[in-house]
Design a protein around this motif. Structure first.
Motif, short mmCIF file in Angstrom:
data_model
loop_
_atom_site.label_atom_id
_atom_site.label_comp_id
_atom_site.label_asym_id
_atom_site.label_seq_id
_atom_site.Cartn_x
_atom_site.Cartn_y
_atom_site.Cartn_z
N LEU A 38 -57.16 -8.90 -48.74
CA LEU A 38 -57.05 -10.36 -48.71
C LEU A 38 -55.85 -10.81 -49.54
O LEU A 38 -55.68 -10.41 -50.69
N SER A 56 -55.24 -11.42 -53.45
CA SER A 56 -56.22 -12.38 -53.94
C SER A 56 -57.22 -11.77 -54.92
O SER A 56 -57.58 -12.37 -55.93
N SER A 336 -69.00 -12.21 -43.49
CA SER A 336 -68.27 -12.91 -44.54
C SER A 336 -67.02 -13.59 -44.00
O SER A 336 -66.42 -13.16 -43.01
N VAL A 338 -63.62 -16.41 -45.55
CA VAL A 338 -62.97 -17.03 -46.69
C VAL A 338 -62.50 -18.42 -46.27
O VAL A 338 -62.32 -18.70 -45.08
N GLN A 352 -65.08 -17.15 -51.07
CA GLN A 352 -65.66 -16.22 -50.11
C GLN A 352 -67.08 -16.67 -49.78
O GLN A 352 -67.87 -17.02 -50.66
#
Length: 647
Positions: A38, A56, A336, A338, A352
């Motif tokens: 990420l 990130s 998941s 973001v 997240q």
């Protein structure tokens, strides 16, 4: 016990230098779909406003000093970078070239040197990852009518750039199907802006080792001036999900390649926008968790929601959360996602979202904050915004009241107010924590964000209220907000300043020179605001070069009398309230001559006007020292105008 002191005079721990030192901007979120790593792009005012690509999870910079991952396409840019298979591709601001890096080595250029070519919205071909498709904007001939936009193929091995799709005035959002056999994109033509009539196209992608060609291109949805389609997203090799406002609101639809049919996903249209006016590239309010499940963020009466959508049944489930504004929804895994999230008491953060299943509320984890200033403040200094529905439900605003743990206002006094007019004008003010707002509210000011007629996020009909009425409808709305909140006893209607940037600056000027509204506001600040509509039509950049024609109701040649009537520079002698003008020297959207022409007229008439030119700045302030100076200058200007002395 709090000290009683006049509103607008309170001492505050929220200083301008703290705001700039402790804040960054979240420009984009970039997951690598192959490695799962990420990244995000953050703007840093403390580093001259440059954009930096960051890992990130470890908070490590991918780009060293001197690099700036920023696009200049459409001037507003957006989507400057992408990641795929461990490689990062980005548009570099100074050279305008696309560069590649693996995050551990110095970036290398993958396009040839030519500062007249700008790139954005890069898509990697899944079947041949060394081939990119991007939006190219060619400024070899710099006149707006001569600038050429097209989709191009970049061969990163040879630096060869070839045309893929051309002929429309604008392109965006190229996206390959997972197997790389199809490609979708958006296009639109003058005089439309993308939210007026953008169209989604799908074609076969014929990929070789050296290039990509499109075959059998056909229109999926969208119609010039009537229907806008946006945010194409593949959920598998056959199905494309996108947003379309045919119902009056951007709602999700799907298109099947095999059947060549479009269908609405929701059981019935929802009167919420699932997409936004596309001022920049790369926006995303919807993503697919799997082939059956969408995670979306509709805008409900100006505030973001979070929603699970079953693609097959059209069923929806709202997800309880604390965020008032959500952007950049991106896929991480089937469980998941973001996004950027903004709340009343937290600045924009990279969040997240983790699901155990789609029926159980997810968990929200902060990966990166854009400001830690809240954590350094004692309780009692943050003012939460409250939505206001005015004019019988026909006008929207967000109100923040004075808040300071150390002070309270006299019971006999109502607070002075700052009315903020957003830019665009087809934009909106997002609800949630804004440090500029808190700077004023913590000093004893009320702050009112007006999402006037023509704002986005409230459906197409509300957005089109400004058609032919720019300089009239939103001017009346700004004055009506003051009148109504004054009658309710919320603010002191005799001590109100109006401020705005760009199109918002234009509204400031028009409000101050229109006889019906000139006495409503005791002061105004125009930041890079438009003062001469005909001059703007001649001087502005390609993206907005015909935007005025619908806002005003024709071209300067067709309706010269309307351009004159709605150009503040033609009525500057009517401005009686003190005016502050802030301008960037390098602004290509609203050039400095717009500010300097009206400045001279007001000065020659003996009016009260102050002017600050920020050298090296464009359409807005990116450098920390200029953000600080602009904020302090504006607040001081109001304090002097209203004769307020700090307690």
């Amino acid at each position: 016990m709090p000290t009683t002191a006049p509103y607008g005079t309170w001492k505050s721990p929220i200083a301008a230098d703290l705001i700039t030192q402790k804040s960054i901007q979240l420009v984009d979120i970039i997951p690598d779909p192959i490695t799962g790593e990420l990244f995000h792009v953050e703007g840093r005012p403390s580093e001259g406003g440059r954009n930096v690509i960051v890992r990130s999870r470890t908070n490590e910079d991918v780009l060293g000093p001197g690099w700036n991952a920023r696009s200049g396409v459409h001037e507003y840019g957006g989507a400057p970078a992408t990641a795929y298979g461990g490689k990062i591709y980005f548009s570099e601001w100074k050279t305008r070239r696309i560069y590649m890096t693996d995050g551990g080595t110095e970036p290398i250029p993958v396009t040839q040197e030519n500062p007249n070519l700008r790139y954005a919205n890069i898509a990697v071909c899944p079947s041949s990852p060394h081939l990119l498709v991007a939006v190219q904007e060619n400024h070899e001939k710099p006149a707006p009518s001569d600038v050429v936009n097209e989709l191009v193929v970049v061969n990163t091995r040879t630096q060869l750039v070839t045309s893929l799709v051309a002929g429309a005035d604008f392109y965006s959002s190229p996206t390959f199907s997972p197997d790389g056999k199809h490609i979708a994109w958006l296009s639109w033509k003058h005089p439309d802006m993308p939210w007026e009539g953008s169209q989604i196209w799908v074609a076969d992608a014929e990929v070789t080792d050296t290039s990509v060609q499109v075959l059998n291109a056909h229109l999926v949805d969208g119609e010039p001036d009537k229907i806008s389609a946006n945010e194409p997203l593949w959920i598998n090799n056959d199905t494309l999900v996108y947003q379309c406002d045919a119902s009056g609101y951007y709602n999700p639809c799907k298109y099947s390649i095999s059947s060549q049919t479009c269908k609405r996903i929701l059981r019935e249209p929802i009167k919420d926008d699932f997409s936004e006016s596309a001022w920049v590239f790369g926006m995303s309010r919807c993503m697919a968790l799997d082939e059956r499940t969408l995670l979306a963020s509709p805008i409900h009466e100006g505030f973001s929601q979070l929603m699970i959508i079953d693609i097959e049944t059209g069923g929806t489930t709202l997800i309880d959360n604390s965020f008032t504004s959500i952007d950049f929804l991106r896929y991480l895994s089937p469980t998941s996602a973001v996004m950027s999230g903004l709340g009343d008491d937290n600045a924009v953060a990279l969040i997240q979202v983790e699901f155990t299943d789609y029926k159980t509320p997810p968990t929200f984890t902060t990966i990166k904050e854009t400001s830690n200033l809240v954590s350094t403040l004692p309780p009692g200094y943050i003012s939460s915004g409250r939505p206001c529905s005015l004019k019988g439900g026909n006008l929207y605003a967000i109100l923040n009241l004075p808040t300071n743990a150390d002070f309270s206002g006299p019971s006999s006094e109502k607070p002075p107010a700052v009315v903020n007019i957003h830019g665009g004008p087809t934009g909106r003010t997002r609800p949630g924590l804004s440090w500029i707002t808190q700077y004023f509210t913590s000093r004893g000011w009320a702050w009112i964000d007006v999402n006037y007629s023509g704002s986005s996020g409230y459906g197409r009909a509300y957005r089109e209220r400004l058609r032919g009425r720019w300089g009239v409808a939103e001017v009346a709305d700004a004055a009506d907000v003051v009148k109504e909140l004054g009658e309710q006893g919320v603010i002191d209607p005799k001590r109100v300043a109006i401020r705005g940037g760009s199109a918002g600056g234009y509204t400031v000027l028009m409000t101050l020179c229109t006889p019906e509204t000139a006495n409503v506001f005791a002061a105004g600040t125009s930041s890079y605001g438009v003062s001469d509509l005909a001059m703007l039509a001649n001087d502005t950049h390609k993206f907005e070069s015909q935007y005025l024609f619908k806002l005003v109701g024709g071209t300067p040649e067709e309706v010269p009398e309307i351009y004159a009537a709605r150009s503040p520079v033609k009525h500057a002698d009517e401005i009686r309230s003190p005016l502050l003008i802030l301008q960037g020297s390098d602004d290509a959207v609203v050039p400095p001559n717009q500010a300097e022409t009206i400045l001279k007229i007001i000065k020659d008439q003996g009016g009260v006007v102050e002017y600050v030119l920020f050298e090296g700045e464009g359409h807005g302030w990116r450098k920390a020292e200029n953000v600080k100076r602009a904020l302090e200058t504006e607040c001081n200007f109001y304090e002097r105008t209203f004769k307020l002395q700090a307690s």
